[in-house]
Design a protein around this motif. Structure first.
Motif, PDB file in Angstrom:
ATOM      1  N   LEU A  63     -45.877  -3.073 -16.319  1.00  0.00           N
ATOM      2  CA  LEU A  63     -46.662  -2.049 -16.950  1.00  0.00           C
ATOM      3  C   LEU A  63     -45.875  -0.928 -17.718  1.00  0.00           C
ATOM      4  O   LEU A  63     -46.067  -0.409 -18.775  1.00  0.00           O
ATOM      5  CB  LEU A  63     -47.468  -1.511 -15.739  1.00  0.00           C
ATOM      6  CG  LEU A  63     -48.198  -0.554 -15.977  1.00  0.00           C
ATOM      7  CD1 LEU A  63     -49.584  -0.971 -16.991  1.00  0.00           C
ATOM      8  CD2 LEU A  63     -49.022  -0.057 -14.505  1.00  0.00           C
ATOM      9  N   LYS A  64     -44.616  -0.675 -16.952  1.00  0.00           N
ATOM     10  CA  LYS A  64     -43.799   0.448 -17.622  1.00  0.00           C
ATOM     11  C   LYS A  64     -43.290  -0.030 -18.953  1.00  0.00           C
ATOM     12  O   LYS A  64     -43.413   0.948 -19.846  1.00  0.00           O
ATOM     13  CB  LYS A  64     -42.983   1.099 -16.420  1.00  0.00           C
ATOM     14  CG  LYS A  64     -43.065   1.320 -15.563  1.00  0.00           C
ATOM     15  CD  LYS A  64     -42.219   1.659 -14.514  1.00  0.00           C
ATOM     16  CE  LYS A  64     -42.474   2.432 -13.020  1.00  0.00           C
ATOM     17  NZ  LYS A  64     -41.252   2.713 -12.371  1.00  0.00           N
ATOM     18  N   SER A  65     -43.074  -1.085 -19.211  1.00  0.00           N
ATOM     19  CA  SER A  65     -42.478  -1.611 -20.342  1.00  0.00           C
ATOM     20  C   SER A  65     -43.653  -1.644 -21.512  1.00  0.00           C
ATOM     21  O   SER A  65     -43.381  -1.199 -22.627  1.00  0.00           O
ATOM     22  CB  SER A  65     -41.940  -2.959 -20.256  1.00  0.00           C
ATOM     23  OG  SER A  65     -40.791  -3.075 -19.281  1.00  0.00           O
ATOM     24  N   ILE A  66     -44.862  -1.781 -21.239  1.00  0.00           N
ATOM     25  CA  ILE A  66     -46.035  -1.703 -22.034  1.00  0.00           C
ATOM     26  C   ILE A  66     -46.176  -0.263 -22.558  1.00  0.00           C
ATOM     27  O   ILE A  66     -46.486   0.013 -23.775  1.00  0.00           O
ATOM     28  CB  ILE A  66     -47.325  -2.250 -21.643  1.00  0.00           C
ATOM     29  CG1 ILE A  66     -46.933  -3.850 -21.121  1.00  0.00           C
ATOM     30  CG2 ILE A  66     -48.370  -2.371 -22.726  1.00  0.00           C
ATOM     31  CD1 ILE A  66     -48.237  -4.442 -20.545  1.00  0.00           C
ATOM     32  N   ARG A  67     -45.981   0.688 -21.655  1.00  0.00           N
ATOM     33  CA  ARG A  67     -46.335   2.082 -21.787  1.00  0.00           C
ATOM     34  C   ARG A  67     -45.081   2.577 -22.909  1.00  0.00           C
ATOM     35  O   ARG A  67     -45.641   3.313 -23.832  1.00  0.00           O
ATOM     36  CB  ARG A  67     -46.074   2.940 -20.609  1.00  0.00           C
ATOM     37  CG  ARG A  67     -47.486   2.720 -19.755  1.00  0.00           C
ATOM     38  CD  ARG A  67     -47.404   3.169 -18.434  1.00  0.00           C
ATOM     39  NE  ARG A  67     -47.307   4.733 -18.648  1.00  0.00           N
ATOM     40  CZ  ARG A  67     -47.447   5.690 -17.683  1.00  0.00           C
ATOM     41  NH1 ARG A  67     -47.329   5.033 -16.074  1.00  0.00           N
ATOM     42  NH2 ARG A  67     -47.366   6.969 -17.767  1.00  0.00           N
ATOM     43  N   VAL A  68     -43.785   1.997 -22.755  1.00  0.00           N
ATOM     44  CA  VAL A  68     -42.730   2.600 -23.435  1.00  0.00           C
ATOM     45  C   VAL A  68     -42.852   1.761 -24.905  1.00  0.00           C
ATOM     46  O   VAL A  68     -42.893   2.553 -25.952  1.00  0.00           O
ATOM     47  CB  VAL A  68     -41.406   1.953 -22.868  1.00  0.00           C
ATOM     48  CG1 VAL A  68     -40.486   2.060 -24.002  1.00  0.00           C
ATOM     49  CG2 VAL A  68     -41.022   2.746 -21.591  1.00  0.00           C
ATOM     50  N   GLU A  69     -43.687   0.713 -25.047  1.00  0.00           N
ATOM     51  CA  GLU A  69     -43.710  -0.077 -26.205  1.00  0.00           C
ATOM     52  C   GLU A  69     -44.846   0.744 -27.088  1.00  0.00           C
ATOM     53  O   GLU A  69     -44.913   0.577 -28.239  1.00  0.00           O
ATOM     54  CB  GLU A  69     -44.111  -1.529 -26.118  1.00  0.00           C
ATOM     55  CG  GLU A  69     -42.916  -2.324 -25.774  1.00  0.00           C
ATOM     56  CD  GLU A  69     -43.063  -3.770 -26.436  1.00  0.00           C
ATOM     57  OE1 GLU A  69     -42.080  -4.353 -26.377  1.00  0.00           O
ATOM     58  OE2 GLU A  69     -44.078  -4.273 -26.796  1.00  0.00           O
ATOM     59  N   LEU A  70     -45.576   1.285 -26.430  1.00  0.00           N
ATOM     60  CA  LEU A  70     -46.841   2.180 -27.130  1.00  0.00           C
ATOM     61  C   LEU A  70     -45.915   3.298 -27.979  1.00  0.00           C
ATOM     62  O   LEU A  70     -46.538   3.524 -29.209  1.00  0.00           O
ATOM     63  CB  LEU A  70     -47.748   2.911 -26.253  1.00  0.00           C
ATOM     64  CG  LEU A  70     -48.813   3.982 -26.880  1.00  0.00           C
ATOM     65  CD1 LEU A  70     -49.754   2.934 -27.670  1.00  0.00           C
ATOM     66  CD2 LEU A  70     -49.464   4.370 -25.531  1.00  0.00           C
ATOM     67  N   LEU A  71     -45.107   3.944 -27.537  1.00  0.00           N
ATOM     68  CA  LEU A  71     -44.097   4.858 -28.202  1.00  0.00           C
ATOM     69  C   LEU A  71     -43.561   4.271 -29.377  1.00  0.00           C
ATOM     70  O   LEU A  71     -43.521   4.772 -30.554  1.00  0.00           O
ATOM     71  CB  LEU A  71     -42.908   5.402 -27.460  1.00  0.00           C
ATOM     72  CG  LEU A  71     -43.593   6.051 -25.990  1.00  0.00           C
ATOM     73  CD1 LEU A  71     -42.265   6.826 -25.402  1.00  0.00           C
ATOM     74  CD2 LEU A  71     -44.438   7.174 -26.202  1.00  0.00           C
ATOM     75  N   HIS A  72     -43.066   2.873 -29.382  1.00  0.00           N
ATOM     76  CA  HIS A  72     -42.475   2.410 -30.532  1.00  0.00           C
ATOM     77  C   HIS A  72     -43.530   1.952 -31.601  1.00  0.00           C
ATOM     78  O   HIS A  72     -43.363   2.025 -32.768  1.00  0.00           O
ATOM     79  CB  HIS A  72     -41.713   1.071 -29.939  1.00  0.00           C
ATOM     80  CG  HIS A  72     -40.715   1.255 -28.994  1.00  0.00           C
ATOM     81  ND1 HIS A  72     -39.929   2.540 -28.837  1.00  0.00           N
ATOM     82  CD2 HIS A  72     -40.245   0.455 -27.957  1.00  0.00           C
ATOM     83  CE1 HIS A  72     -39.162   2.316 -27.908  1.00  0.00           C
ATOM     84  NE2 HIS A  72     -39.324   1.189 -27.296  1.00  0.00           N
ATOM     85  N   TYR A  73     -44.706   1.559 -31.057  1.00  0.00           N
ATOM     86  CA  TYR A  73     -45.679   1.122 -31.822  1.00  0.00           C
ATOM     87  C   TYR A  73     -46.222   2.376 -32.739  1.00  0.00           C
ATOM     88  O   TYR A  73     -46.413   2.268 -33.820  1.00  0.00           O
ATOM     89  CB  TYR A  73     -47.092   0.590 -30.905  1.00  0.00           C
ATOM     90  CG  TYR A  73     -48.260   0.490 -31.561  1.00  0.00           C
ATOM     91  CD1 TYR A  73     -49.234   1.520 -31.567  1.00  0.00           C
ATOM     92  CD2 TYR A  73     -48.413  -0.694 -32.355  1.00  0.00           C
ATOM     93  CE1 TYR A  73     -50.456   1.303 -32.299  1.00  0.00           C
ATOM     94  CE2 TYR A  73     -49.789  -0.863 -33.174  1.00  0.00           C
ATOM     95  CZ  TYR A  73     -50.452   0.191 -33.012  1.00  0.00           C
ATOM     96  OH  TYR A  73     -51.697   0.000 -33.795  1.00  0.00           O
ATOM     97  N   ASN A  74     -46.416   3.632 -32.184  1.00  0.00           N
ATOM     98  CA  ASN A  74     -47.089   4.810 -32.655  1.00  0.00           C
ATOM     99  C   ASN A  74     -46.013   5.051 -33.901  1.00  0.00           C
ATOM    100  O   ASN A  74     -46.391   5.503 -35.178  1.00  0.00           O
ATOM    101  CB  ASN A  74     -47.198   5.930 -31.837  1.00  0.00           C
ATOM    102  CG  ASN A  74     -48.412   5.615 -30.856  1.00  0.00           C
ATOM    103  OD1 ASN A  74     -49.081   4.977 -31.193  1.00  0.00           O
ATOM    104  ND2 ASN A  74     -48.352   6.199 -29.726  1.00  0.00           N
ATOM    105  N   ARG A  75     -44.712   4.952 -33.628  1.00  0.00           N
ATOM    106  CA  ARG A  75     -43.642   5.162 -34.761  1.00  0.00           C
ATOM    107  C   ARG A  75     -43.766   4.331 -35.717  1.00  0.00           C
ATOM    108  O   ARG A  75     -43.713   4.697 -37.034  1.00  0.00           O
ATOM    109  CB  ARG A  75     -42.287   5.274 -34.035  1.00  0.00           C
ATOM    110  CG  ARG A  75     -41.352   5.709 -35.266  1.00  0.00           C
ATOM    111  CD  ARG A  75     -40.025   6.059 -34.562  1.00  0.00           C
ATOM    112  NE  ARG A  75     -39.952   7.351 -33.612  1.00  0.00           N
ATOM    113  CZ  ARG A  75     -39.049   7.862 -32.949  1.00  0.00           C
ATOM    114  NH1 ARG A  75     -37.871   7.165 -32.862  1.00  0.00           N
ATOM    115  NH2 ARG A  75     -39.247   8.580 -32.151  1.00  0.00           N
ATOM    116  N   TRP A  76     -43.768   2.921 -35.458  1.00  0.00           N
ATOM    117  CA  TRP A  76     -44.005   2.085 -36.501  1.00  0.00           C
ATOM    118  C   TRP A  76     -45.423   2.281 -37.406  1.00  0.00           C
ATOM    119  O   TRP A  76     -45.564   2.033 -38.584  1.00  0.00           O
ATOM    120  CB  TRP A  76     -44.337   0.554 -35.992  1.00  0.00           C
ATOM    121  CG  TRP A  76     -44.377  -0.464 -37.224  1.00  0.00           C
ATOM    122  CD1 TRP A  76     -43.632  -0.931 -37.876  1.00  0.00           C
ATOM    123  CD2 TRP A  76     -45.877  -1.001 -37.165  1.00  0.00           C
ATOM    124  NE1 TRP A  76     -44.238  -1.902 -38.691  1.00  0.00           N
ATOM    125  CE2 TRP A  76     -45.657  -1.955 -38.255  1.00  0.00           C
ATOM    126  CE3 TRP A  76     -47.106  -1.024 -36.592  1.00  0.00           C
ATOM    127  CZ2 TRP A  76     -46.678  -2.490 -39.057  1.00  0.00           C
ATOM    128  CZ3 TRP A  76     -48.042  -1.519 -37.080  1.00  0.00           C
ATOM    129  CH2 TRP A  76     -47.910  -2.347 -38.220  1.00  0.00           C
TER     130      TRP A  76
END
Length: 491
Positions: A63-76
C-alpha cells in the motif's frame, strides 16, 4: 482484469488485498481521495496502457509503495502534458524517451540521480521517477497475454521480471516437446505463474521433467491429452519406468520439479485427481555423490596450459581457484567488487545475496589486469569479464566452457589417473575448501570464506585426500615403524 474506462483510479482500487492486515484493509475507507488522474493523459490509447500498468503494479506493491508511485506518476503526467505525448507508448523508443524525460527533469530543476549506499559503499543511481517511467515503457512494449499463447515464448516480450543468471542467459523457452495439446496448454498456464517467483534455471528444469513425462505418456497412454485424465495408476507406472528403464542413476530432482508443476495445475484448474498424485515417498532420499577435487599437481597442469593459451580465460580460471567461488560468481565480478583494501564483495549466483572477504594482493592484481584488458578492448564496462557480442553483459558460461575445453583437447591435458580432464570449474571450489580444512581452519571460517549459509556443507571438505593423509602422517608412521622394529628384535 479489464482496463477501467474511467477518468480516475483510486489507490484503494489498485491495491491487492492479499495478505493484508485489518488496519491496511480499513485504509480504503479512511483515505479514499488518493487517486491517479487519467484525464490529463493525451490519448485514449495511452490512458488504457497506463491504467493497465497501474493495475499490474497494484497487484505487486504494498500500500505505501503505491502511494509513493502516485507522486512519480503525477510528475510524469506533467512531462507528458508539456511534451504533448499522444498515440501509444508502445510505439516510442524506450531509450530515447528516457533521455527526453531526463532533459525535462533537469530543465525543471529535478535531480535525475542520487547517491545510495550499496555494499558498504556509495553508488550513483537513477531517481525513482525515472525508473517508474522506464517500467511503464517496458510494460507497454510487452504483451504477456499474446506471448504466453505461443508454444515458444520470447522472454523479452514478457512483462514479468525474469530471474536469470547473468552468465547463463535464456532468450526463449519452448513447450513443443510436450506432445499432448491439453497438457501443453495447462503447463503453459502453470509456468506463466511459476516464472514470476522462480529462477529461469528452475523453470528450465521443470520443463525438462514435463517433456520426459509427456514422452512416456504418449508411448504408454496415447489416449490421455490432459492432466485432468491422469490417475495414480498411470503415475505409478511412470515411477516404475524411471526406476527400471531410466538412463540416469536418479530422477529424484526431476520428480520434484514435475510435482511442483502438477501442484500448480491442480490449483489453477481444480483437477481433484491431481491432489497428492505424487507422494513425498515417491521421490525418496537424495543419493550422496562422490566428493571430488583437484590435486595440487592437477591444478598446476591446468593453470599453466590455460593461462598460456588465453590470458583472459586464464585469469578467470585462476581467480576461480584463488577465490573458491562458483564460476558464475567469478564471471560476474564487477569493477566495483573491490570495496576496500584487499576486500572483495561477491554476489552469490544461487541466492542473489552477497558477502565480503579479504583477498591477497595477487587476487587484486589479477582483477585489475583483467579490468584493464577489458577496457583496452571494449572500453570501460561494468563487468570484469565481458561477452564479446555484448560487452555490457558478463561473459557467458558457454564461452568460458568452450574455450577451456578446447585448451584441454589441444594440449591433451590429463589428470593424475591418466584420464583426459573435463571442464570441472566447481572442482576448483572443492579444492579451495579442502585446502582450508587441511590448513586447520574451523568450520565457521571455512563457511564464511566460501559463502555457505550453514556449516553442513563444510563437512565434505573435512574428508581429506588419501595422498595428503599419507604425507602428513609420514613422520608419525616412521616413528611407529621404528618402535615395531625394536619390539621384533626382542622376539
Amino acid at each position: 482484469m479489464e482496463t477501467p474506462m474511467c477518468e480516475q483510479i483510486a489507490i484503494a482500487d489498485l491495491w491487492c488485498y492479499q495478505n493484508a492486515t485489518d488496519e491496511e484493509r480499513n485504509w480504503k475507507y479512511i483515505s479514499p481521495t488518493y487517486k491517479f488522474d487519467l484525464s490529463k493523459i493525451g490519448s485514449l490509447k495511452m490512458r488504457e496502457e497506463v491504467s493497465s500498468f497501474l493495475i499490474y503494479r497494484g497487484q505487486k506493491l504494498k500500500l505505501k509503495s503505491i502511494r509513493v508511485e502516485l507522486l512519480h506518476y503525477n510528475r510524469w503526467v506533467r512531462y507528458a502534458q508539456d511534451n504533448i505525448l499522444n498515440g501509444s507508448l508502445s510505439e516510442r523508443d524506450i531509450d530515447q524517451e528516457i533521455r527526453e524525460y531526463k532533459k525535462w527533469m533537469i530543465a525543471h530543476g529535478y535531480k535525475i540521480a542520487h547517491e545510495k549506499k550499496r555494499r558498504n559503499r556509495v553508488a550513483i543511481e537513477e531517481v525513482e521517477e525515472i525508473r517508474f517511467y522506464r517500467r511503464l515503457l517496458q510494460f507497454c512494449h510487452r504483451d504477456d497475454g499474446e506471448e504466453t499463447q505461443k508454444d515458444i515464448w520470447n522472454l523479452d516480450n514478457l512483462t514479468t521480471e525474469i530471474y536469470q543468471n547473468p552468465i547463463k542467459q535464456t532468450k526463449t523457452i519452448s513447450f513443443k516437446a510436450i506432445l499432448q495439446d491439453g497438457m501443453r496448454e495447462e503447463t503453459k498456464n502453470a509456468i506463466a505463474l511459476l516464472i514470476k517467483s522462480q529462477k529461469m534455471g528452475t523453470i528450465q528444469a521443470e520443463l525438462t521433467a514435463l517433456k520426459r513425462f509427456s514422452d512416456f505418456m504418449r508411448q504408454n497412454y496415447a489416449q490421455v491429452s490432459s492432466f485432468a485424465e491422469l490417475d495414480r495408476e498411470m503415475m505409478e507406472a511412470y515411477l516404475i519406468y524411471l526406476n527400471t528403464e531410466g538412463k540416469r542413476k536418479s530422477y529424484r530432482t526431476d520428480l520434484e520439479h514435475l510435482k511442483t508443476v502438477i501442484e500448480m495445475i491442480y490449483r489453477i484448474y481444480n483437477y481433484w485427481n491431481l491432489n497428492n498424485i505424487i507422494l513425498s515417498s515417491d521421490i525418496g532420499k537424495a543419493i550422496k555423490t562422490l566428493f571430488r577435487d583437484y590435486s595440487n599437481d592437477e591444478i598446476m597442469r591446468l593453470n599453466s596450459a590455460i593461462i598460456k593459451a588465453d590470458v583472459q580465460i586464464g585469469r578467470a580460471w585462476v581467480l576461480q581457484g584463488l577465490l573458491g567461488t562458483r564460476i558464475t560468481e567469478t564471471l560476474s565480478l564487477r569493477r566495483d567488487s573491490i570495496i576496500g583494501d584487499n576486500k572483495l564483495y561477491i554476489v552469490q549466483s544461487k541466492s542473489g545475496k552477497g558477502y565480503s572477504k579479504y583477498v591477497s594482493n595477487d587476487v587484486v592484481n589479477i582483477i585489475y589486469k583483467a579490468a584493464e584488458y577489458t577496457t583496452a578492448k571494449y572500453g570501460k564496462r561494468e563487468y570484469i569479464f565481458v561477452a564479446e557480442r555484448n560487452p555490457d553483459m558478463p561473459m557467458p558460461y558457454g564461452t568460458f566452457y568452450g574455450r577451456v575445453q578446447k585448451i584441454i583437447e589441444e594440449n591433451d591435458l590429463r589428470d593424475d589417473s591418466g584420464r583426459r580432464f573435463t571442464v570441472g570449474t566447481h572442482l576448483l571450489r572443492h579444492s579451495y575448501g579442502r585446502r582450508l580444512a587441511e590448513l586447520g581452519y574451523d568450520d565457521t571460517i571455512i563457511a564464511a570464506l566460501l559463502g555457505h549459509s550453514s556449516l553442513q556443507s563444510v563437512q565434505n571438505y573435512r574428508k581429506l585426500r588419501e595422498d595428503y593423509l599419507a604425507k602428513e602422517t609420514m613422520s608419525i608412521r616412521a616413528e611407529k615403524d621404528e618402535i615395531l622394529r625394536e619390539l621384533l628384535k626382542r622376539w
